[in-house]
Design a protein around this motif. Structure first.
Motif, PDB file in Angstrom:
ATOM      1  N   GLY A 199      -0.342  22.172 -16.742  1.00  0.00           N
ATOM      2  CA  GLY A 199       1.057  20.629 -16.308  1.00  0.00           C
ATOM      3  C   GLY A 199       1.130  19.796 -16.103  1.00  0.00           C
ATOM      4  N   PRO A 200      -0.304  19.395 -14.957  1.00  0.00           N
ATOM      5  CA  PRO A 200       0.063  18.320 -14.600  1.00  0.00           C
ATOM      6  C   PRO A 200      -0.074  17.265 -15.372  1.00  0.00           C
ATOM      7  N   SER A 201       0.764  16.090 -14.837  1.00  0.00           N
ATOM      8  CA  SER A 201       0.742  15.009 -15.272  1.00  0.00           C
ATOM      9  C   SER A 201       0.868  13.561 -15.094  1.00  0.00           C
ATOM     10  N   GLN A 202       0.602  12.273 -15.795  1.00  0.00           N
ATOM     11  CA  GLN A 202       0.495  11.423 -15.220  1.00  0.00           C
ATOM     12  C   GLN A 202       0.418   9.968 -16.046  1.00  0.00           C
ATOM     13  N   ARG A 203       2.111   9.275 -15.984  1.00  0.00           N
ATOM     14  CA  ARG A 203       2.041   8.148 -16.845  1.00  0.00           C
ATOM     15  C   ARG A 203       1.524   6.613 -16.356  1.00  0.00           C
ATOM     16  N   GLN A 214      -5.985   4.198 -20.428  1.00  0.00           N
ATOM     17  CA  GLN A 214      -7.383   5.252 -18.837  1.00  0.00           C
ATOM     18  C   GLN A 214      -6.017   4.651 -17.251  1.00  0.00           C
ATOM     19  N   ALA A 215      -5.221   4.043 -17.584  1.00  0.00           N
ATOM     20  CA  ALA A 215      -4.446   4.558 -16.335  1.00  0.00           C
ATOM     21  C   ALA A 215      -4.050   5.691 -16.022  1.00  0.00           C
ATOM     22  N   ALA A 216      -3.410   6.304 -17.129  1.00  0.00           N
ATOM     23  CA  ALA A 216      -2.669   7.145 -16.551  1.00  0.00           C
ATOM     24  C   ALA A 216      -3.267   8.487 -16.151  1.00  0.00           C
ATOM     25  N   ALA A 217      -5.157   8.112 -17.177  1.00  0.00           N
ATOM     26  CA  ALA A 217      -6.204   9.131 -16.676  1.00  0.00           C
ATOM     27  C   ALA A 217      -6.728   9.005 -15.010  1.00  0.00           C
ATOM     28  N   LYS A 218      -6.568   7.548 -14.446  1.00  0.00           N
ATOM     29  CA  LYS A 218      -7.339   7.237 -13.366  1.00  0.00           C
ATOM     30  C   LYS A 218      -5.769   7.886 -12.303  1.00  0.00           C
ATOM     31  N   ALA A 219      -4.930   7.362 -12.449  1.00  0.00           N
ATOM     32  CA  ALA A 219      -3.932   8.200 -11.714  1.00  0.00           C
ATOM     33  C   ALA A 219      -3.252   9.563 -11.367  1.00  0.00           C
ATOM     34  N   LEU A 220      -3.830  10.409 -12.536  1.00  0.00           N
ATOM     35  CA  LEU A 220      -3.805  11.938 -12.521  1.00  0.00           C
ATOM     36  C   LEU A 220      -5.326  12.407 -11.922  1.00  0.00           C
ATOM     37  N   LEU A 221      -6.166  11.882 -12.432  1.00  0.00           N
ATOM     38  CA  LEU A 221      -7.559  12.325 -11.247  1.00  0.00           C
ATOM     39  C   LEU A 221      -7.290  11.889 -10.448  1.00  0.00           C
ATOM     40  N   GLU A 222      -6.428  10.781  -9.899  1.00  0.00           N
ATOM     41  CA  GLU A 222      -6.591  10.309  -8.631  1.00  0.00           C
ATOM     42  C   GLU A 222      -5.683  11.336  -7.716  1.00  0.00           C
ATOM     43  N   GLU A 223      -4.495  11.971  -8.475  1.00  0.00           N
ATOM     44  CA  GLU A 223      -3.806  13.241  -7.818  1.00  0.00           C
ATOM     45  C   GLU A 223      -4.269  14.494  -8.035  1.00  0.00           C
TER      46      GLU A 223
END
Length: 226
Positions: A199-203, A214-223
């Motif tokens: 379920g979690p996601s980031q844009r 890469q930026a979306a992956a970084k934002a999701l990982l930080e969350e």
């Protein structure tokens, strides 16, 4: 062969003058410019990747004699991955001298991260072909500079780190979906959403799909790791 003024200026930025300029001309020629009388840089890209890898492996071993393989591997990957090569390419304005076909020119090829990274590897190969390994090593170490000593143990790219996090939780790898695209064809802007099956996601938005992923992956990982 006499170099054009822009390639002569590029040699100064690179810090190396070619004895046989044809090596450099081939290194900056993208496959979109191939003709019966013009070779592209793909074979040099293959060679340059291996030269860069050996130089970085040696440099990391020399920089930290006590480091384990587990510590060295992520540092190595951070220094040779596409983002690092493209960053060095931008540092010496390699994009300004690339020989591109009309379609690549119109789509903003001089700024594309993957294209810049590949060309940087080709230029490394060109130096190696023209002057041998020692000069290629000196050129690489000068261009990469403090990146070598400052690279961190956890310097994995965000997509790799997110995939490892997902695997550790028993989840399938994340997916990356293009949810929007804007801007002109020669300078597109992409919005990518990184999604986990749970379920979690980031844009994130960037000038290339790779950068946006890469930026979306970084934002999701930080969350996920808060």
């Amino acid at each position: 062969m006499k170099l054009s003024s822009d390639l002569s200026a590029f040699q100064a930025r690179l810090g190396y003058d070619f004895r046989d300029p044809s090596f450099l001309v081939r290194a900056v020629t993208h496959s979109s410019m191939v003709s019966a009388h013009r070779d592209d840089n793909q074979r040099q890209e293959f060679l340059g990747d291996r030269v860069l890898g050996l130089v970085m492996a040696e440099a990391l071993l020399s920089a930290d004699a006590a480091a384990t393989e587990g510590q060295l591997a992520p540092r190595f990957n951070a220094l040779v991955r596409k983002e690092a090569c493209a960053d060095v390419a931008r540092q010496i304005d390699l994009g300004a001298v690339l020989k591109l076909g009309r379609s690549e020119m119109k789509s903003g090829g001089r700024r594309k991260e993957a294209l810049l990274a590949d060309a940087m590897e080709a230029v490394i190969a060109a130096v190696y072909q023209d002057a041998g390994f020692d000069v290629a090593r000196q050129t690489i170490l000068r261009l990469w500079g403090d990146r070598i000593n400052n690279v961190a143990d956890d310097a994995r790219d965000p997509k790799t780190a997110l995939q490892e996090w997902a695997q550790g939780k028993g989840e399938p790898p994340p997916s990356y979906v293009e949810v929007a695209r804007s801007g002109p064809d020669h300078q597109p802007v992409f919005t990518i959403e990184a999604r986990l099956k749970s379920g979690p996601s980031q844009r994130a938005t960037a000038g290339s799909k790779r950068q946006a992923e890469q930026a979306a992956a970084k934002a999701l990982l930080e969350e996920l790791t808060k």
